[in-house]
Scaffold this motif. Structure first.
Motif, mmCIF file in Angstrom:
data_model
loop_
_atom_site.group_PDB
_atom_site.id
_atom_site.type_symbol
_atom_site.label_atom_id
_atom_site.label_comp_id
_atom_site.label_asym_id
_atom_site.label_seq_id
_atom_site.Cartn_x
_atom_site.Cartn_y
_atom_site.Cartn_z
ATOM 1 N N THR A 184 0.893 -1.131 0.151
ATOM 2 C CA THR A 184 -0.185 0.024 0.023
ATOM 3 C C THR A 184 0.912 1.226 -0.054
ATOM 4 O OG1 THR A 184 -0.161 -0.211 2.383
ATOM 5 C CG2 THR A 184 -1.978 -1.119 1.183
ATOM 6 N N PRO A 185 1.664 1.386 -1.088
ATOM 7 C CA PRO A 185 2.494 2.572 -1.160
ATOM 8 C C PRO A 185 1.595 3.883 -0.897
ATOM 9 C CG PRO A 185 2.485 1.614 -3.237
ATOM 10 C CD PRO A 185 1.591 0.759 -2.279
ATOM 11 N N MET A 186 2.153 5.123 -0.748
ATOM 12 C CA MET A 186 1.513 6.286 -0.560
ATOM 13 C C MET A 186 2.203 7.250 -1.612
ATOM 14 S SD MET A 186 -1.262 5.974 0.851
ATOM 15 C CE MET A 186 -1.841 7.447 1.186
ATOM 16 N N PRO A 187 1.574 7.707 -2.747
ATOM 17 C CA PRO A 187 2.169 8.764 -3.793
ATOM 18 C C PRO A 187 2.555 10.076 -3.099
ATOM 19 C CG PRO A 187 -0.262 8.642 -4.058
ATOM 20 C CD PRO A 187 0.003 7.512 -2.863
ATOM 21 N N HIS A 188 3.483 10.414 -3.472
ATOM 22 C CA HIS A 188 3.963 11.863 -2.973
ATOM 23 C C HIS A 188 3.640 13.070 -3.544
ATOM 24 C CE1 HIS A 188 7.848 10.412 -0.313
ATOM 25 N NE2 HIS A 188 6.665 9.816 -0.040
ATOM 26 N N ILE A 189 2.260 13.151 -3.653
ATOM 27 C CA ILE A 189 1.412 14.182 -4.018
ATOM 28 C C ILE A 189 1.733 15.499 -3.407
ATOM 29 C CG2 ILE A 189 -0.821 15.081 -4.224
ATOM 30 C CD1 ILE A 189 -0.672 12.868 -6.385
ATOM 31 N N LYS A 190 1.835 15.481 -2.272
ATOM 32 C CA LYS A 190 1.934 16.800 -1.264
ATOM 33 C C LYS A 190 3.499 17.148 -1.416
ATOM 34 C CE LYS A 190 1.256 18.289 3.186
ATOM 35 N NZ LYS A 190 1.138 18.046 4.518
ATOM 36 N N GLU A 191 4.483 16.246 -1.822
ATOM 37 C CA GLU A 191 5.751 16.711 -2.292
ATOM 38 C C GLU A 191 5.852 17.178 -3.549
ATOM 39 O OE1 GLU A 191 4.682 13.811 -0.490
ATOM 40 O OE2 GLU A 191 6.132 13.529 0.977
ATOM 41 N N GLN A 244 13.478 24.052 3.059
ATOM 42 C CA GLN A 244 12.920 24.739 4.095
ATOM 43 C C GLN A 244 11.562 24.380 4.252
ATOM 44 O OE1 GLN A 244 14.230 28.948 3.862
ATOM 45 N NE2 GLN A 244 12.587 29.404 5.503
ATOM 46 N N GLN A 245 10.893 24.558 3.034
ATOM 47 C CA GLN A 245 9.558 24.242 2.779
ATOM 48 C C GLN A 245 9.153 22.779 3.242
ATOM 49 O OE1 GLN A 245 6.983 25.546 -0.525
ATOM 50 N NE2 GLN A 245 8.085 27.393 -0.437
ATOM 51 N N PHE A 246 10.000 22.028 2.740
ATOM 52 C CA PHE A 246 9.622 20.456 3.261
ATOM 53 C C PHE A 246 9.834 20.306 4.738
ATOM 54 C CE2 PHE A 246 9.415 17.168 -0.333
ATOM 55 C CZ PHE A 246 9.303 17.983 -1.339
ATOM 56 N N GLU A 247 10.656 20.935 5.285
ATOM 57 C CA GLU A 247 10.868 20.883 6.686
ATOM 58 C C GLU A 247 9.534 21.335 7.650
ATOM 59 O OE1 GLU A 247 14.575 23.020 8.965
ATOM 60 O OE2 GLU A 247 15.120 21.397 7.681
ATOM 61 N N GLU A 248 9.182 22.535 7.103
ATOM 62 C CA GLU A 248 8.045 23.333 7.480
ATOM 63 C C GLU A 248 6.873 22.335 7.303
ATOM 64 O OE1 GLU A 248 7.506 27.059 5.707
ATOM 65 O OE2 GLU A 248 9.341 27.834 6.462
ATOM 66 N N CYS A 249 6.629 21.641 6.361
ATOM 67 C CA CYS A 249 5.517 20.558 6.138
ATOM 68 C C CYS A 249 5.760 19.380 6.753
ATOM 69 C CB CYS A 249 5.288 20.409 4.822
ATOM 70 S SG CYS A 249 4.613 22.102 4.114
ATOM 71 N N ASP A 250 7.081 19.201 7.430
ATOM 72 C CA ASP A 250 7.211 17.750 8.274
ATOM 73 C C ASP A 250 7.537 16.802 7.327
ATOM 74 O OD1 ASP A 250 8.226 16.889 10.337
ATOM 75 O OD2 ASP A 250 6.033 16.365 11.215
ATOM 76 N N LEU A 251 7.939 17.108 5.901
ATOM 77 C CA LEU A 251 8.207 16.291 4.677
ATOM 78 C C LEU A 251 9.630 16.001 4.821
ATOM 79 C CD1 LEU A 251 5.649 17.538 2.189
ATOM 80 C CD2 LEU A 251 5.264 15.510 3.535
ATOM 81 N N GLN A 252 9.954 14.902 4.290
ATOM 82 C CA GLN A 252 11.345 14.513 4.031
ATOM 83 C C GLN A 252 11.953 14.828 2.682
ATOM 84 O OE1 GLN A 252 11.219 10.346 4.838
ATOM 85 N NE2 GLN A 252 12.179 10.711 6.738
ATOM 86 N N ILE A 253 13.359 15.357 2.583
ATOM 87 C CA ILE A 253 13.945 15.711 1.400
ATOM 88 C C ILE A 253 15.593 15.332 1.774
ATOM 89 C CG2 ILE A 253 14.247 18.222 1.522
ATOM 90 C CD1 ILE A 253 13.499 17.673 -1.674
ATOM 91 N N PHE A 254 16.007 14.479 0.866
ATOM 92 C CA PHE A 254 17.652 14.131 1.035
ATOM 93 C C PHE A 254 18.392 14.335 -0.276
ATOM 94 C CE2 PHE A 254 14.744 11.108 3.258
ATOM 95 C CZ PHE A 254 15.285 11.126 4.603
ATOM 96 N N GLN A 255 19.345 15.166 0.278
ATOM 97 C CA GLN A 255 20.433 15.516 -1.205
ATOM 98 C C GLN A 255 21.305 14.185 -1.150
ATOM 99 O OE1 GLN A 255 23.287 18.735 -1.106
ATOM 100 N NE2 GLN A 255 24.494 17.821 -2.456
ATOM 101 N N ILE A 256 21.345 13.846 -2.469
ATOM 102 C CA ILE A 256 22.296 12.480 -2.462
ATOM 103 C C ILE A 256 23.235 12.444 -3.452
ATOM 104 C CG2 ILE A 256 20.406 10.899 -1.722
ATOM 105 C CD1 ILE A 256 19.868 10.276 -4.781
#
Ligand code: ATP
Ligand code: TPS
Ligand code: MG
Ligand code: MG
Ligand code: MG
Length: 325
Positions: free
Chosen positions: A191-198, A281-293
């Motif tokens: 049951t993967p969740m799509p990253h629509i909000k991201e 910054q925006q991802f942090e404010e929305c409590d979403l994850q983002i990683f530089q790889i």
């Protein structure tokens, strides 16, 4: 199964959520009024029994959920708001009406979370395996193009979540290694969740961003950005975030699942350092994850590299491929 008309009646939604919808299920085609200042976005993905799932790896409701989720994930990769979906289903005699209803319930409960309306489809019989094709329609603000060809040398490479959990979940399901502590891995597969909000956050930045969702595996998706952008991409092994649920597996197994497993449905992309800082910054404010790889390197033929303590090596465009097994 009584007949297809009775079945269609049963799966017809009793209400809709999108005000732009004029005619949904019931006529030769659906009609909606596109919303001003936006462009229409549409895509289609299919799930086949025996290829994408078996009765052992997924319940009917999970098949429905994932068929819609995989499509919503493609809309997310375009930064779009999902609005409508259509379902084509080819039904073998081995599937009963209750199970088919469950497939639709699985889609319906995910659709409800995004206010996406079922507006049509097709029902046929088959002597082959069950095949579910979903078409999704969405919208994005005029001019927003989160395209695979947008990457440029100097960009940061990012992902919006951890990878490899779905492939780990599948491996556990296929090897019958099911215990309570692996439930999150099974859920990632089933049951993967799509990253629509991201995707919406990224679209809202109105900047040049290359974006792709991870269906076939990170290595494959990064090639799909490197090729049309005519750039090379370098990622760092140590920067790939490892899911806490994968910690008990060895590093080589983790890496293999992260790079080549697929069906993660997280977003992978590139953007300038400045855009990436705004994103973070925006991802942090929305409590979403983002990683530089990693980074997009010198303009040159499209290679994808990974660096680790042993140095740098090229990553093959390997991952899930329907015609190479
Ligand atoms: N049989 C087909 N006929 C027409 N266009 C197709 C067909 N298959 C794929 N495409 C198009 O090719 C492009 C790439 O599709 P692809 O399926 O590889 O991407 P994806 O849907 O993001 O990945 P995945 O299917 O692994 O989730 C899309 O524009 C898609 O619409
Ligand atoms: C039983 C079973 N065996 C193997 C797999 C793995 N698998 C199938 S399709 C795919 C890529 C995405 O598909 P597509 O490219 O069509 O979007 C992956 C990783 C599975 N899910 N179930
Ligand atoms: Mg596809
Ligand atoms: Mg995609
Ligand atoms: Mg694919």
């Amino acid at each position: 199964m009584e007949d297809e008309f009775g079945f269609i009646r049963k799966i017809t939604p009793k209400q809709h959520h999108q005000e732009s919808l004029q005619e949904g299920i019931g006529d030769d085609a659906a009609i909606w009024r596109p919303i001003k200042d936006s462009e229409q976005v549409v895509c289609l993905d299919t799930m086949t029994e025996g290829v994408h799932f078996t009765r052992r790896t997924m319940s009917p409701a999970q098949v429905g959920h994932k068929a819609l989720a995989a499509n919503l994930s493609d809309l997310a990769a375009m930064g779009a708001v999902p609005e409508f979906y259509l379902v084509s289903i080819a039904i073998p005699p081995s599937w009963n009406e209750n199970e088919l209803r469950e497939i639709y319930e699985g889609m319906d409960s995910l659709a409800l979370q995004y206010s996406v309306d079922l507006i049509g489809g097709d029902t046929v019989s088959t002597e082959g395996p069950l095949v579910v094709s979903v078409t999704v329609i969405g919208r994005v603000e005029n001019g927003v193009r989160l395209l695979r060809k947008n990457a440029r040398a100097g960009d940061v490479v990012f992902i919006t979540g951890v990878l490899g959990e779905s492939a780990a979940g599948l491996s556990l399901l296929l090897n019958n290694k099911l215990s309570d502590d692996v439930k999150p891995l099974l859920a990632a597969h089933q049951t993967p969740m799509p990253h629509i909000k991201e995707g919406r956050l990224l679209a809202g930045l109105k900047q040049r961003i290359a974006l792709n969702d991870v269906s076939d595996g990170l290595a494959s998706e990064l090639h799909e950005i490197a090729e049309p952008s005519a750039v090379s991409i370098e990622i760092e092994r140590d920067k790939l975030p490892v899911s806490e649920h994968l910690e008990k597996f060895n590093s080589e197994q983790q890496l293999n699942w992260m790079l080549y497993g697929g069906e993660d449905y997280k977003l992978a992309g590139t953007a300038s350092l400045e855009t990436f800082e705004a994103m973070k910054q925006q991802f942090e404010e929305c409590d979403l994850q983002i990683f530089q790889i990693g980074r997009v390197t010198e303009k040159q033929s499209a290679f994808v590299y990974i660096t680790d303590s042993n140095g740098k090596r090229a990553l093959e465009k390997k991952g899930y491929n329907h015609f190479k097994k």
